[in-house]
Design a protein around this motif. Structure first.
Motif, PDB file in Angstrom:
ATOM      1  N   MET A 250       0.802  -1.225   0.000  1.00 41.50           N
ATOM      2  CA  MET A 250       0.000   0.000   0.000  1.00 41.50           C
ATOM      3  C   MET A 250       0.835   1.276   0.000  1.00 41.50           C
ATOM      4  O   MET A 250       0.350   2.320  -0.387  1.00 41.50           O
ATOM      5  CB  MET A 250      -0.888   0.048   1.259  1.00 41.50           C
ATOM      6  CG  MET A 250      -1.693  -1.210   1.522  1.00 41.50           C
ATOM      7  SD  MET A 250      -2.916  -1.489   0.261  1.00 41.50           S
ATOM      8  CE  MET A 250      -4.112  -0.250   0.734  1.00 41.50           C
ATOM      9  N   GLN A 251       2.055   1.189   0.502  1.00 37.95           N
ATOM     10  CA  GLN A 251       2.849   2.398   0.681  1.00 37.95           C
ATOM     11  C   GLN A 251       4.086   2.370  -0.225  1.00 37.95           C
ATOM     12  O   GLN A 251       4.551   1.291  -0.593  1.00 37.95           O
ATOM     13  CB  GLN A 251       3.318   2.505   2.133  1.00 37.95           C
ATOM     14  CG  GLN A 251       2.189   2.593   3.128  1.00 37.95           C
ATOM     15  CD  GLN A 251       2.710   2.589   4.553  1.00 37.95           C
ATOM     16  OE1 GLN A 251       3.729   3.200   4.855  1.00 37.95           O
ATOM     17  NE2 GLN A 251       2.036   1.900   5.425  1.00 37.95           N
ATOM     18  N   PRO A 252       4.644   3.540  -0.546  1.00 41.00           N
ATOM     19  CA  PRO A 252       5.843   3.585  -1.408  1.00 41.00           C
ATOM     20  C   PRO A 252       7.095   3.238  -0.600  1.00 41.00           C
ATOM     21  O   PRO A 252       7.982   4.068  -0.395  1.00 41.00           O
ATOM     22  CB  PRO A 252       5.858   5.034  -1.915  1.00 41.00           C
ATOM     23  CG  PRO A 252       5.194   5.804  -0.829  1.00 41.00           C
ATOM     24  CD  PRO A 252       4.169   4.895  -0.203  1.00 41.00           C
ATOM     25  N   LEU A 253       7.133   2.003  -0.149  1.00 39.50           N
ATOM     26  CA  LEU A 253       8.098   1.583   0.850  1.00 39.50           C
ATOM     27  C   LEU A 253       8.653   0.212   0.473  1.00 39.50           C
ATOM     28  O   LEU A 253       7.896  -0.682   0.111  1.00 39.50           O
ATOM     29  CB  LEU A 253       7.323   1.483   2.174  1.00 39.50           C
ATOM     30  CG  LEU A 253       8.033   1.228   3.464  1.00 39.50           C
ATOM     31  CD1 LEU A 253       8.941   2.401   3.817  1.00 39.50           C
ATOM     32  CD2 LEU A 253       6.991   1.033   4.581  1.00 39.50           C
ATOM     33  N   ALA A 254       9.983   0.075   0.573  1.00 41.12           N
ATOM     34  CA  ALA A 254      10.592  -1.255   0.441  1.00 41.12           C
ATOM     35  C   ALA A 254      10.855  -1.784   1.839  1.00 41.12           C
ATOM     36  O   ALA A 254      11.073  -1.014   2.775  1.00 41.12           O
ATOM     37  CB  ALA A 254      11.895  -1.173  -0.342  1.00 41.12           C
ATOM     38  N   HIS A 255      10.851  -3.087   1.970  1.00 43.52           N
ATOM     39  CA  HIS A 255      11.007  -3.742   3.265  1.00 43.52           C
ATOM     40  C   HIS A 255      12.105  -4.791   3.131  1.00 43.52           C
ATOM     41  O   HIS A 255      12.022  -5.651   2.268  1.00 43.52           O
ATOM     42  CB  HIS A 255       9.668  -4.381   3.631  1.00 43.52           C
ATOM     43  CG  HIS A 255       9.633  -4.985   4.984  1.00 43.52           C
ATOM     44  ND1 HIS A 255       8.730  -5.922   5.357  1.00 43.52           N
ATOM     45  CD2 HIS A 255      10.414  -4.791   6.065  1.00 43.52           C
ATOM     46  CE1 HIS A 255       8.935  -6.280   6.603  1.00 43.52           C
ATOM     47  NE2 HIS A 255       9.961  -5.597   7.054  1.00 43.52           N
ATOM     48  N   ILE A 256      13.121  -4.691   3.974  1.00 44.15           N
ATOM     49  CA  ILE A 256      14.159  -5.716   3.989  1.00 44.15           C
ATOM     50  C   ILE A 256      13.649  -6.851   4.869  1.00 44.15           C
ATOM     51  O   ILE A 256      13.445  -6.653   6.081  1.00 44.15           O
ATOM     52  CB  ILE A 256      15.494  -5.183   4.562  1.00 44.15           C
ATOM     53  CG1 ILE A 256      15.961  -3.922   3.819  1.00 44.15           C
ATOM     54  CG2 ILE A 256      16.571  -6.278   4.542  1.00 44.15           C
ATOM     55  CD1 ILE A 256      16.281  -4.093   2.366  1.00 44.15           C
ATOM     56  N   ILE A 257      13.430  -8.000   4.290  1.00 41.14           N
ATOM     57  CA  ILE A 257      12.923  -9.145   5.063  1.00 41.14           C
ATOM     58  C   ILE A 257      14.067  -9.789   5.830  1.00 41.14           C
ATOM     59  O   ILE A 257      13.937 -10.084   7.013  1.00 41.14           O
ATOM     60  CB  ILE A 257      12.219 -10.143   4.136  1.00 41.14           C
ATOM     61  CG1 ILE A 257      10.966  -9.484   3.594  1.00 41.14           C
ATOM     62  CG2 ILE A 257      11.884 -11.443   4.872  1.00 41.14           C
ATOM     63  CD1 ILE A 257      10.346 -10.202   2.439  1.00 41.14           C
TER      64      ILE A 257
ATOM     65  N   ARG B 268      10.993   4.204  -7.576  1.00 43.44           N
ATOM     66  CA  ARG B 268      10.588   5.496  -7.003  1.00 43.44           C
ATOM     67  C   ARG B 268       9.954   5.328  -5.627  1.00 43.44           C
ATOM     68  O   ARG B 268       9.030   6.074  -5.252  1.00 43.44           O
ATOM     69  CB  ARG B 268       9.645   6.262  -7.949  1.00 43.44           C
ATOM     70  CG  ARG B 268      10.270   6.517  -9.312  1.00 43.44           C
ATOM     71  CD  ARG B 268       9.487   7.491 -10.134  1.00 43.44           C
ATOM     72  NE  ARG B 268      10.114   7.745 -11.417  1.00 43.44           N
ATOM     73  CZ  ARG B 268      11.190   8.509 -11.602  1.00 43.44           C
ATOM     74  NH1 ARG B 268      11.754   9.112 -10.588  1.00 43.44           N
ATOM     75  NH2 ARG B 268      11.690   8.688 -12.812  1.00 43.44           N
ATOM     76  N   LEU B 269      10.411   4.356  -4.868  1.00 40.68           N
ATOM     77  CA  LEU B 269       9.927   4.205  -3.492  1.00 40.68           C
ATOM     78  C   LEU B 269      10.596   5.273  -2.634  1.00 40.68           C
ATOM     79  O   LEU B 269      11.684   5.756  -2.945  1.00 40.68           O
ATOM     80  CB  LEU B 269      10.218   2.798  -2.969  1.00 40.68           C
ATOM     81  CG  LEU B 269       9.619   1.663  -3.815  1.00 40.68           C
ATOM     82  CD1 LEU B 269       9.881   0.317  -3.167  1.00 40.68           C
ATOM     83  CD2 LEU B 269       8.124   1.867  -4.044  1.00 40.68           C
ATOM     84  N   LYS B 270       9.917   5.653  -1.564  1.00 41.82           N
ATOM     85  CA  LYS B 270      10.375   6.788  -0.759  1.00 41.82           C
ATOM     86  C   LYS B 270      11.299   6.383   0.376  1.00 41.82           C
ATOM     87  O   LYS B 270      12.063   7.195   0.883  1.00 41.82           O
ATOM     88  CB  LYS B 270       9.177   7.520  -0.133  1.00 41.82           C
ATOM     89  CG  LYS B 270       8.075   7.880  -1.099  1.00 41.82           C
ATOM     90  CD  LYS B 270       8.402   9.122  -1.855  1.00 41.82           C
ATOM     91  CE  LYS B 270       7.197   9.627  -2.648  1.00 41.82           C
ATOM     92  NZ  LYS B 270       7.603  10.217  -3.911  1.00 41.82           N
ATOM     93  N   ALA B 271      11.165   5.141   0.835  1.00 39.94           N
ATOM     94  CA  ALA B 271      11.914   4.748   2.026  1.00 39.94           C
ATOM     95  C   ALA B 271      12.127   3.240   2.037  1.00 39.94           C
ATOM     96  O   ALA B 271      11.447   2.496   1.321  1.00 39.94           O
ATOM     97  CB  ALA B 271      11.152   5.169   3.280  1.00 39.94           C
ATOM     98  N   VAL B 272      13.095   2.830   2.831  1.00 39.23           N
ATOM     99  CA  VAL B 272      13.345   1.399   3.062  1.00 39.23           C
ATOM    100  C   VAL B 272      13.209   1.172   4.566  1.00 39.23           C
ATOM    101  O   VAL B 272      13.753   1.950   5.361  1.00 39.23           O
ATOM    102  CB  VAL B 272      14.753   0.982   2.597  1.00 39.23           C
ATOM    103  CG1 VAL B 272      14.968  -0.515   2.821  1.00 39.23           C
ATOM    104  CG2 VAL B 272      14.968   1.346   1.126  1.00 39.23           C
ATOM    105  N   ALA B 273      12.464   0.145   4.937  1.00 40.63           N
ATOM    106  CA  ALA B 273      12.245  -0.150   6.359  1.00 40.63           C
ATOM    107  C   ALA B 273      12.637  -1.592   6.653  1.00 40.63           C
ATOM    108  O   ALA B 273      12.692  -2.435   5.749  1.00 40.63           O
ATOM    109  CB  ALA B 273      10.775   0.076   6.712  1.00 40.63           C
ATOM    110  N   LEU B 274      12.928  -1.852   7.890  1.00 35.74           N
ATOM    111  CA  LEU B 274      13.292  -3.215   8.314  1.00 35.74           C
ATOM    112  C   LEU B 274      13.078  -3.327   9.811  1.00 35.74           C
ATOM    113  O   LEU B 274      12.932  -2.320  10.514  1.00 35.74           O
ATOM    114  CB  LEU B 274      14.761  -3.484   7.959  1.00 35.74           C
ATOM    115  CG  LEU B 274      15.770  -2.488   8.511  1.00 35.74           C
ATOM    116  CD1 LEU B 274      16.306  -2.915   9.856  1.00 35.74           C
ATOM    117  CD2 LEU B 274      16.892  -2.273   7.529  1.00 35.74           C
ATOM    118  N   GLU B 275      13.060  -4.562  10.291  1.00 37.37           N
ATOM    119  CA  GLU B 275      13.037  -4.805  11.729  1.00 37.37           C
ATOM    120  C   GLU B 275      14.335  -5.491  12.115  1.00 37.37           C
ATOM    121  O   GLU B 275      14.825  -6.353  11.387  1.00 37.37           O
ATOM    122  CB  GLU B 275      11.868  -5.727  12.136  1.00 37.37           C
ATOM    123  CG  GLU B 275      10.500  -5.142  11.884  1.00 37.37           C
ATOM    124  CD  GLU B 275      10.032  -5.369  10.466  1.00 37.37           C
ATOM    125  OE1 GLU B 275      10.547  -6.296   9.811  1.00 37.37           O
ATOM    126  OE2 GLU B 275       9.168  -4.610  10.001  1.00 37.37           O
TER     127      GLU B 275
END
Ligand code: COA
Length: 162
Positions: free
Chosen positions: A64-71, A100-107
């Motif tokens: 849903m969001q312009p976000l990449a996620h490091i699994i 063109r994603l805005k951010a990268v997130a991870l846990e």
């Protein structure tokens, strides 16, 4: 060392590497890893030296969001501090920029200080703490890197899933 795309024959090795990199409760099962890799919104990079797999990274796109996620990002112990993690993260962040994603997130686990230092050195900041995030009860930090200036993104980032 070079990066290449995932091949199905890599799965058993990636599973062994993940179990060596993370304790039970944080490592993924073969089924979980296979599911993450096979997801149509995900990409996996494998770092190889000769015929030896020395690390890998799985990332996906938020639905849903312009976000990449490091699994996950895993580098085998003898190859750490040799730039493999940097090369894998460069590939994932470049992939996110191309879309063109805005951010990268991870846990990352609250106690995994080496990983937090690795991410902080790349510009990731602690965004939110998730208590009891892992099945062993450990808390996680959500860390985020903005790929463009935050002021241009607008609005507050909503909670990252997982
Ligand atoms: C975290 C991890 C992926 C880093 O991979 P790596 O290949 O060792 O990292 P690099 O060699 O590319 O390091 C790049 C920079 O990150 C920082 N860094 C990396 N590891 C670090 C550590 N243990 N302590 C402090 N800083 C560190 C340094 O600034 C380093 O640059 P330098 O070596 O020139 O000082 C690797 O340690 C790993 O697989 N750990 C086990 C699995 C894990 O914890 N994954 C992350 C889960 S969220």
């Amino acid at each position: 060392m070079q990066l290449r795309p995932f091949r199905i024959s890599d799965l058993d090795t990636l599973c062994l590497i993940d179990q060596a990199c993370f304790p039970p409760g944080i490592s993924y099962s073969r089924t979980e890893l296979g599911r993450f890799i096979a997801h149509r919104q995900s990409r996996t990079w494998v770092a190889e030296d000769g015929r030896e797999i020395v690390g890998f990274l799985i990332a996906n796109r938020h639905p849903m969001q312009p976000l990449a996620h490091i699994i996950t990002i895993d580098v085998i112990e003898p190859w750490r501090r040799r730039g493999v993690g940097r090369a894998l993260m460069d590939a994932a962040e470049n992939w996110a920029r191309e879309q063109r994603l805005k951010a990268v997130a991870l846990e990352t686990a609250e106690h995994n200080r080496p990983a937090q230092k690795f991410y902080a050195a790349r510009g990731y900041v602690k965004h939110e703490k998730l208590e009891h995030y892992y099945t062993d009860g450990a808390a996680a930090w959500v860390m985020v890197k903005w790929l463009e200036e935050k002021s241009k993104v607008g609005g507050r980032m909503s909670k990252v899933d997982r």
